[in-house]
Enzyme design. Structure first.
Site, short mmCIF file in Angstrom:
data_model
loop_
_atom_site.label_atom_id
_atom_site.label_comp_id
_atom_site.label_asym_id
_atom_site.label_seq_id
_atom_site.Cartn_x
_atom_site.Cartn_y
_atom_site.Cartn_z
N GLY A 237 0.84 -1.20 0.00
CA GLY A 237 0.00 0.00 0.00
C GLY A 237 0.87 1.24 0.00
O GLY A 237 0.64 2.19 -0.74
N ALA A 238 1.89 1.22 0.84
CA ALA A 238 2.76 2.38 1.00
C ALA A 238 4.06 1.92 1.67
O ALA A 238 4.13 0.80 2.16
CB ALA A 238 2.08 3.43 1.87
N MET A 239 5.08 2.79 1.65
CA MET A 239 6.37 2.42 2.23
C MET A 239 7.01 3.64 2.87
O MET A 239 7.10 4.69 2.26
CB MET A 239 7.27 1.81 1.15
CG MET A 239 8.69 1.52 1.60
SD MET A 239 8.75 0.23 2.88
CE MET A 239 10.28 0.68 3.70
N GLU A 240 7.51 3.42 4.09
CA GLU A 240 7.94 4.54 4.94
C GLU A 240 9.37 5.03 4.70
O GLU A 240 9.98 5.57 5.64
CB GLU A 240 7.80 4.11 6.40
CG GLU A 240 8.77 2.99 6.85
CD GLU A 240 8.17 1.59 6.80
OE1 GLU A 240 7.22 1.37 6.03
OE2 GLU A 240 8.66 0.71 7.53
N HIS A 272 0.06 6.35 9.11
CA HIS A 272 0.81 5.12 9.42
C HIS A 272 2.28 5.30 9.00
O HIS A 272 3.20 5.02 9.76
CB HIS A 272 0.17 3.95 8.68
CG HIS A 272 0.88 2.64 8.81
ND1 HIS A 272 0.37 1.59 9.53
CD2 HIS A 272 2.07 2.20 8.33
CE1 HIS A 272 1.21 0.56 9.47
NE2 HIS A 272 2.25 0.91 8.74
N GLU A 273 2.49 5.77 7.78
CA GLU A 273 3.87 5.92 7.29
C GLU A 273 4.61 7.03 8.03
O GLU A 273 5.82 6.95 8.22
CB GLU A 273 3.87 6.17 5.78
CG GLU A 273 3.13 5.12 4.94
CD GLU A 273 3.55 3.70 5.23
OE1 GLU A 273 4.72 3.47 5.59
OE2 GLU A 273 2.70 2.79 5.11
N HIS A 276 5.96 5.77 11.21
CA HIS A 276 7.21 5.02 10.98
C HIS A 276 8.45 5.91 10.97
O HIS A 276 9.55 5.42 11.19
CB HIS A 276 7.15 4.30 9.63
CG HIS A 276 6.49 2.96 9.66
ND1 HIS A 276 6.79 2.01 10.60
CD2 HIS A 276 5.57 2.42 8.84
CE1 HIS A 276 6.06 0.92 10.36
NE2 HIS A 276 5.30 1.14 9.31
ZN ZN Z 1 4.03 0.01 8.09
#
Ligand code: ZN
Length: 787
Positions: A237-240, A272-273, A276
């Site tokens: 979905g996504a990456m931090e 959320h990201e 992180h």
């Molecule tokens: Zn995560």
């Protein structure tokens, strides 16, 4: 051995989708044998302190002999080509229009450059890329300087803080950007040119969330800038990535076609990201077995942060419906695993369940926070972050830190909850002067035993009581209403009849969240064969009159799922009646309330599938898809499928819509198409590459869910799995798809799918297969219990 710095130069052939590179790695106290990770990288030469070094190359390692014990400069020349699927340094987009973008977690930095690809080896990074003059480059840090050489441009980035390899980011392409200042730092929202939406929503959410997190952690956001980047093809979905966070386009490109659900989801994932950046990037786990800690924290704190910055959203309702429900379900089967499951190699992470690592972990953290108290938890956390900044930590470091403040034996409690799979069911029986609690492990399937130390949140007439239950039984005296106030505790309760009747009498003294838990528990007890259908329905009916969004969503979802699983007309009639009633209530009283919009959207979608009159009316209501209200679009497309539109109608939207959200909704609706011709066209369409790789599996997940296409799934399981592997969908997604295909799809012919599941068995999808087979049996039992 300590890795001090990577100095990396990449010479990028954008049109040719490949690059060559040189790097210099500065190492203190180097090992005699330097073992670097590589994956599909060709090594041209290796030097130590400028002298040719002896080295050997295997598929996964570059091994260099070293006889120096001082600080050394290890220089490597390498080249690679860009077709690793959606990982490493990859092509994101289609043949005509793309960017190059990286996705390194957990173990794919080694696909981009030789490195010590282990989160423990933190180092600084100096990155320089040589690209076509008209291209742009984005990385974790701001650009230090750019230099033009003929038709090329050399972009040099500022040095990063010490960080793990998996957090490095490189993006090359034509980007559109918008930006805003947060205090003295610039925050950017970037997308491939032509794809940036006009909405500043992502940046607005980011600013509010960063401010909250800075205050909470007492640590300022660390990097000089922040990028939120919409990537056209993205497996997760996504990456931090630190300072350069990547997302699926659907999560950032908000516009007039975005539904209320996608606004909520976008806020959750962006936050959320951002969490992180502190939990994960600043303080990183020592090894992947503690990855859950990063993810559980980011999950829990995303909800906590959004709840704080958008208090009217009642965001922990979304938490229960999504994270808590998912964790309860997945953690009640034999094929579950403990939160801190052993991970011997990073590839093993994809075998673990998202619902455990993110969902259960975040629920346990919420329980511990409630048990220790918010201030104690915050202080413990601040101490932990301060102590391990720019370094690595283990889960136990965090418990110790909270324990030091709370003096409440947190380590012991946490160790139990993270090292045992499953969770407790409390059997509650009325006694003369109170009640008797007996704990057991809750099983949807199988017959396993376990015991926990359980923080209880007892709802008494006199107020809340927090106690720790130790041992199998516990007697409680006095004025008890219910046993999980605010649903803080990660446990289910089975109330006997007398206690349940008392709950119904005092519903006004029970929080919405706890009511949600009671309803969710009943459904699980029915699925597990612990509660008879008549008893389940009798109890359920007592909640029909409640009009809270969280409760409406839970009840309608449960009844609808029972129909989807069993195709029993009994459930169809009930859910039809219930949903119509609630739609009427919301349209009349709450049509402008943001919290009801998502629920209403889901109610429309469910009704469209089970009620063809409603579907026909909805199709007639709009003269074209573009005019449909965003919150009715899923229902509209389902209605289209129900009333006879064929695949060409949906293909048109998937190919031509600018909105990823509309595309995924059209893919969802394709599950209802029942003609062989439609199914064949779907397969050809996926093979043609005209649908994003990241979305290919969603066709089959949807087809398995709807009874119309289940037979197709059963008859083509092997072909579908091969297809997904061929187009390199991520293992995590294939696992989920396989699980749904077997559990739901298999309902069309359980015996055949059980046999065929063995034919597709291979290491990467072992988890999905086993979980699918187990849920199939659970569903078969539920069908028997419904007749
Ligand atoms: Zn995560």
């Amino acid at each position: 051995m300590k890795i001090l710095n990577y100095d990396i130069h990449l010479d990028i052939d954008f049109a040719g989708k490949k690059y060559s590179g040189t790097e210099n790695i500065k190492i203190e106290k180097p090992d005699k044998k330097l073992e670097l990770d590589i994956n599909e990288i060709d090594i041209k030469g290796v030097k130590i302190n400028g002298m040719d070094a002896v080295f050997s190359v295997s598929n996964t390692q570059l091994v260099v002999d070293n006889d120096s014990s001082d600080v050394i400069d290890l220089s490597i020349e390498f080249y690679t080509y860009n077709d690793p699927g959606l990982k490493g340094f990859y092509v994101a987009g289609d043949a005509n229009k793309y960017i190059l973008s990286t996705q390194f977690e957990e173990s794919d930095a080694r696909r981009a450059f030789p490195c010590f690809d282990n989160p423990l080896y933190k180092a600084t990074f100096d990155l320089e890329v040589k690209i076509d003059k008209d291209l742009q480059a984005i990385s974790n840090m701001p650009i230090k300087h750019e230099k033009i050489e003929a038709n090329k441009k050399i972009v040099t980035f500022e040095r990063t803080p010490v960080m793990s390899t998996y957090l490095l980011y490189i993006g090359i392409g034509h980007f559109d950007e918008m930006s805003t200042m947060y205090r003295n730092k610039r925050f950017y929202y970037a997308a491939m040119d032509g794809r940036l939406s006009k909405s500043s929503y992502p940046l607005d959410i980011a600013k509010k969330s960063v401010e909250y997190l800075e205050n909470y952690t007492n640590i300022e956001y660390m990097l000089p800038k922040l990028h939120l980047i919409a990537v056209p093809e993205f497996a997760a979905g996504a990456m931090e990535n630190w300072g350069a966070i990547t997302f699926r386009e659907i999560l950032l490109n908000m516009d007039a076609s975005s539904s209320s659900k996608s606004y909520r989801r976008s806020a959750e994932v962006i936050t959320h990201e951002l969490v992180h950046q502190w939990f994960g990037d600043l303080v990183t786990m020592k090894w992947w077995n503690d990855l859950w800690l990063n993810e559980s924290f980011a999950t829990f704190f995303a909800f906590k942060t959004v709840d704080a910055v958008e208090p009217s959203w009642n965001f922990f309702g979304d938490f229960l419906l999504d994270q808590t429900d998912g964790a309860y379900t997945m953690d009640s089967i034999i094929n579950s695993h403990p939160i801190n499951a052993e991970v011997s190699d990073p590839m093993g992470v994809s075998k673990l369940s998202y619902e455990i690592r993110y969902g259960k972990g975040s629920n346990v953290l919420r329980m511990i926070e409630a048990y220790t108290g918010n201030d104690v938890f915050m202080t413990g956390l601040r101490n932990y972050l301060k102590k391990f900044s720019y370094s690595n930590a283990e889960g136990s470091d965090l418990w110790n830190s909270i324990e030091e403040v709370s003096k409440k034996g947190i380590s012991e409690i946490m160790n139990e909850w993270i090292s045992k799979k499953g969770y407790p069911l409390l059997m509650a029986k009325k006694t003369d002067n109170g009640l008797l609690l007996t704990q057991e492990k809750f099983n949807l399937h199988g017959n396993e035993h376990e015991e926990w130390k359980i923080p209880l949140f007892i709802n008494r007439f006199s107020g809340e009581q927090k106690i720790l239950m130790e041992g199998k039984d516990l007697k409680l005296d006095g004025d008890i209403i219910s046993l999980n106030k605010m649903h803080f505790g990660f446990y289910r309760v089975y109330y006997d009849n007398e206690l349940f009747n008392n709950i119904i009498k005092n519903l006004d003294k029970i929080s919405v969240f706890e009511k949600w838990g009671i309803i969710n528990d009943m459904y699980a007890l029915f699925l597990a064969g612990r509660m008879e259908l008549t008893e389940f329905m009798r109890r359920m009916e007592t909640f029909y009159k409640i009009n809270e969004p969280v409760i409406i969503e839970e009840i309608s979802k449960e009844l609808y799922n029972l129909f989807i699983i069993s195709q029993n007309i009994y459930f169809k009639d009930i859910v039809n009646f219930y949903i119509k009633d609630k739609i009427e209530y919301i349209e009349k009283n709450k049509s402008d309330d943001f919290n009801y919009k998502t629920v209403l959207s889901n109610l429309y979608s469910r009704l469209a599938y089970i009620n063809s009159d409603f579907a026909s009316k909805l199709v007639k209501k709009y003269s074209s898809f573009e005019l449909v209200n965003p919150d009715e679009r899923q229902a509209y497309l389902i209605s289209r499928a129900v009333t006879g539109s064929d695949f060409s109608y949906f293909r048109d939207i998937i190919e031509n819509s600018k909105s990823d959200e509309d595309k995924t909704k059209a893919i969802m609706a394709c599950g209802i198409l029942s003609e062989n011709e439609d199914h064949d066209q779907i397969i050809d369409f996926i093979k043609s590459g005209r649908v994003k790789k990241q979305d290919a599996d969603s066709f089959f997940t949807s087809m398995a869910t709807y009874p119309e296409s289940r037979e197709f799934i059963v008859n083509n399981l092997e072909t579908i799995v091969d297809l997904l592997f061929n187009i390199r969908v991520s293992n995590l997604r294939i696992n989920r798809c396989v699980q749904t295909m077997i559990s739901y799809g298999g309902l069309a012919d359980p015996e055949k799918i059980k046999k065929d599941a063995e034919k597709i068995r291979r290491d990467e999808i072992e988890g999905g297969i086993n979980k699918g087979l187990e849920f199939l049996e659970i569903f078969e039992n539920a069908i028997k219990a419904s007749n």
